[in-house]
Design a protein around this motif. Structure first.
Motif, PDB file in Angstrom:
ATOM      1  N   PHE A   1       0.846  -1.187   0.000  1.00 61.05           N
ATOM      2  CA  PHE A   1       0.000   0.000   0.000  1.00 61.05           C
ATOM      3  C   PHE A   1       0.888   1.245   0.000  1.00 61.05           C
ATOM      4  N   ASP A   2       1.543   1.488  -1.136  1.00 61.55           N
ATOM      5  CA  ASP A   2       2.383   2.669  -1.270  1.00 61.55           C
ATOM      6  C   ASP A   2       1.812   3.577  -2.361  1.00 61.55           C
ATOM      7  N   TYR A   3       2.420   4.737  -2.554  1.00 58.40           N
ATOM      8  CA  TYR A   3       1.883   5.690  -3.533  1.00 58.40           C
ATOM      9  C   TYR A   3       1.860   5.094  -4.938  1.00 58.40           C
ATOM     10  N   LYS A   4       2.929   4.405  -5.311  1.00 61.15           N
ATOM     11  CA  LYS A   4       3.009   3.850  -6.662  1.00 61.15           C
ATOM     12  C   LYS A   4       1.857   2.883  -6.932  1.00 61.15           C
ATOM     13  N   GLY A   5       1.624   1.965  -5.979  1.00 60.21           N
ATOM     14  CA  GLY A   5       0.567   0.981  -6.174  1.00 60.21           C
ATOM     15  C   GLY A   5      -0.820   1.596  -6.160  1.00 60.21           C
ATOM     16  N   LEU A   6      -1.063   2.507  -5.220  1.00 58.18           N
ATOM     17  CA  LEU A   6      -2.374   3.144  -5.122  1.00 58.18           C
ATOM     18  C   LEU A   6      -2.641   4.051  -6.321  1.00 58.18           C
ATOM     19  N   ASN A   7      -1.601   4.725  -6.805  1.00 55.70           N
ATOM     20  CA  ASN A   7      -1.783   5.602  -7.962  1.00 55.70           C
ATOM     21  C   ASN A   7      -2.084   4.796  -9.224  1.00 55.70           C
ATOM     22  N   LYS A   8      -1.430   3.647  -9.363  1.00 55.10           N
ATOM     23  CA  LYS A   8      -1.730   2.773 -10.507  1.00 55.10           C
ATOM     24  C   LYS A   8      -3.181   2.289 -10.439  1.00 55.10           C
ATOM     25  N   ALA A   9      -3.633   1.910  -9.250  1.00 55.10           N
ATOM     26  CA  ALA A   9      -5.024   1.492  -9.080  1.00 55.10           C
ATOM     27  C   ALA A   9      -5.983   2.613  -9.452  1.00 55.10           C
ATOM     28  N   PHE A  10      -5.669   3.839  -9.015  1.00 54.53           N
ATOM     29  CA  PHE A  10      -6.492   4.993  -9.343  1.00 54.53           C
ATOM     30  C   PHE A  10      -6.571   5.189 -10.854  1.00 54.53           C
ATOM     31  N   GLN A  11      -5.446   5.065 -11.543  1.00 56.97           N
ATOM     32  CA  GLN A  11      -5.423   5.270 -12.995  1.00 56.97           C
ATOM     33  C   GLN A  11      -6.269   4.229 -13.716  1.00 56.97           C
ATOM     34  N   VAL A  12      -6.227   2.986 -13.248  1.00 52.59           N
ATOM     35  CA  VAL A  12      -7.082   1.944 -13.843  1.00 52.59           C
ATOM     36  C   VAL A  12      -8.550   2.297 -13.638  1.00 52.59           C
ATOM     37  N   LEU A  13      -8.890   2.743 -12.446  1.00 50.27           N
ATOM     38  CA  LEU A  13     -10.283   3.041 -12.121  1.00 50.27           C
ATOM     39  C   LEU A  13     -10.833   4.213 -12.931  1.00 50.27           C
ATOM     40  N   MET A  14      -9.988   5.100 -13.389  1.00 44.14           N
ATOM     41  CA  MET A  14     -10.460   6.245 -14.158  1.00 44.14           C
ATOM     42  C   MET A  14     -10.834   5.883 -15.589  1.00 44.14           C
ATOM     43  N   ASN A  15     -10.605   4.634 -15.987  1.00 47.49           N
ATOM     44  CA  ASN A  15     -11.070   4.156 -17.293  1.00 47.49           C
ATOM     45  C   ASN A  15     -12.554   3.821 -17.209  1.00 47.49           C
TER      46      ASN A  15
END
Length: 252
Positions: free
Chosen positions: A117-131
């Motif tokens: 649960f770090d910034y890199k992982g959470l930010n990647k998850a956020f980017q996927v969700l914005m699709n």
């Protein structure tokens, strides 16, 4: 009369890889009385196979079919919907999801990822969700758990962060989702009002079970904190699983 029991695992049967006092005896008493049970857990740092063998090592005489884990429910859902997940999960759990297609993900799966649960992982998850159409899927929304006599952050706070950032509502596949309890009830072949859910988490275990139509008991072990029972005044309360089984289940 209680004809079936659903048992949370961590905090009810064991804590930190050791059985809680009286827990093995309590399960044996249920078996001797002919009361069927299922084990329900949102634990997502170990595979179902690892949890099963740990329970056997501790002296719990159970079958694999009695174990219901939220990661297994998640895997079933992903396969049913043919989703390609981006997974925020603990490395111990990756083998259960390895056979899925993870390219160009159209879903985010959030388990208890620990240090991931770090910034890199959470930010990647956020980017996927914005699709468009991407789903946010969660094992549970537990806020914390107890380990080594300390409270630790669980997946819930990170799920809420992703909900806030993406504007999407997470679909919960484990407790307290009604479908998770319903699956265990179907296995027991019993109506909800004849089944008792036992847990140490007043929100996920107790209130979730009550919303699904089950009776519930909060035990003062595991993550229980003084005053938790005020959130579920209609639930039973017991010092531990053995007291519950002896004084309220078998004595009824």
């Amino acid at each position: 009369m209680v004809r079936g029991v659903l048992l949370d695992i961590s905090g009810v049967l064991y804590q930190d890889d050791e059985p809680l006092p009286g827990a093995v005896a309590a399960v044996q008493k249920l078996q001797q009385a002919g009361i069927d049970f299922r084990l329900l857990t949102n634990t997502s740092r170990r595979t179902a196979e690892a949890i099963y063998y740990d329970l056997k090592r501790m002296g719990f005489a159970i079958s694999e079919q009695q174990l219901y884990t939220a990661p297994r429910a998640m895997l079933d859902y992903l396969q049913l919907k043919d989703l390609r997940p981006y997974c925020l999960m603990h490395p111990n759990l990756e083998t259960e999801f390895a056979r899925l297609n993870h390219t160009n993900p159209n879903a985010v799966v959030v388990c208890d990822a620990g240090e991931r649960f770090d910034y890199k992982g959470l930010n990647k998850a956020f980017q996927v969700l914005m699709n468009d159409g991407a789903e946010l899927l969660a094992i549970g929304e537990n806020r914390y758990f107890r380990s080594r006599n300390r409270l630790q952050l669980d997946a819930g706070p990170f799920v809420k962060a992703l909900e806030y950032a993406s504007g999407k509502q997470a679909k919960v596949l484990g407790k307290p989702a009604k479908a998770f309890f319903d699956s265990a009830l179907h296995s027991l072949n019993l109506p909800a009002d004849e089944v008792l859910m036992v847990g140490d988490d007043v929100e996920s275990d107790v209130s979730g079970a009550q919303r699904a139509g089950l009776r519930a008991c909060l035990v003062k072990t595991g993550k229980y904190r003084v005053g938790d029972e005020a959130s579920a005044p209609d639930a039973l309360l017991a010092d531990d699983l053995l007291q519950l089984v002896e004084e309220q289940v078998l004595a009824a």
